[in-house]
Scaffold this motif. Structure first.
Motif, PDB file in Angstrom:
ATOM      1  N   TYR A  89      47.000  38.946  39.062  1.00 22.44           N
ATOM      2  CA  TYR A  89      46.806  37.980  37.975  1.00 22.44           C
ATOM      3  C   TYR A  89      45.546  37.157  38.210  1.00 22.44           C
ATOM      4  O   TYR A  89      44.748  36.939  37.293  1.00 22.44           O
ATOM      5  N   THR A 108      42.392  37.201  35.695  1.00 15.49           N
ATOM      6  CA  THR A 108      42.163  35.983  34.919  1.00 15.49           C
ATOM      7  C   THR A 108      40.861  35.277  35.294  1.00 15.49           C
ATOM      8  O   THR A 108      40.152  34.786  34.423  1.00 15.49           O
ATOM      9  N   SER A 121      41.458  29.835  41.735  1.00 14.91           N
ATOM     10  CA  SER A 121      41.927  29.851  40.352  1.00 14.91           C
ATOM     11  C   SER A 121      41.474  28.571  39.654  1.00 14.91           C
ATOM     12  O   SER A 121      40.946  27.659  40.290  1.00 14.91           O
TER      13      SER A 121
END
Length: 192
Positions: A33, A37, A59
């Motif tokens: 992920y 992303t 992130s």
């Protein structure tokens, strides 16, 4: 030594490095992920044979207090023991920081570090400029405390205050409508 942007094809090699070094590990779906992303903010270091010897996984998240602002988060940083003290962790962090700033216009970068990990704490505080934001009791799965650390890239500005006022105005309007509805309900019940 080659340092480059991490790619989805590197996931198993990065996870091997992670499993070798760190007591807590993310599930493969979290790694996937993150790479899908935010592909431009995670980096790795590999030796001449292509083995991953270090990585940083980052992130982007909304700010806790001002959710309309974006902040960077370093989820995991690891360098194999035999490759430590070569400046790899610092170089990986600086690359990730630069990519977060250029790609996402972030306000600050945050991370968590084990209270007992003096080497990592020294790297973050003395070499990279992170400051302790707060202590989080029992943060890790084994019950160890963590320091939540931040490096502020933009001081709180008019945008923050304006955003706070807008949020306060909306909340005040909602509260006023709720109070008005309550008063009307009481009057209706008095008439009956």
């Amino acid at each position: 030594m080659n340092i480059r942007r991490a790619e989805p094809k590197d996931l198993t090699k990065i996870q091997q490095c992670n499993l070798h070094n760190l007591p807590e590990n993310y599930h493969m779906r979290f790694w996937a992920y993150s790479f899908i992303t935010w592909p431009e903010i995670s980096f790795l270091a590999e030796d001449s044979s292509g083995r991953v010897v270090g990585y940083v996984l980052s992130s982007i998240e909304p700010d806790e207090e001002y959710p309309w602002l974006q902040v960077g988060h370093v989820n995991s940083l690891s360098v194999l023991r035999t490759y430590r003290r070569l400046g790899l962790a610092k170089r990986l962090m600086l690359l990730s920081k630069k990519a977060m700033i250029e790609s996402y216009n972030i306000e600050y970068i945050q991370l968590h570090v084990r209270k007992s990990n003096r080497a990592a704490f020294t790297l973050y505080s003395e070499k990279l400029g992170f400051k302790i934001h707060r202590k989080e009791v029992g943060y890790y799965g084994d019950g160890e405390d963590a320091f939540s650390m931040r490096i502020v890239l933009k001081p709180r500005s008019f945008t923050h205050r304006l955003g706070r006022r807008v949020q306060g105005f909306v909340y005040a309007r909602q509260r006023a409508v709720a109070n008005w509805t309550l008063r009307c309900t009481k009057r209706v019940s008095q008439i009956r």
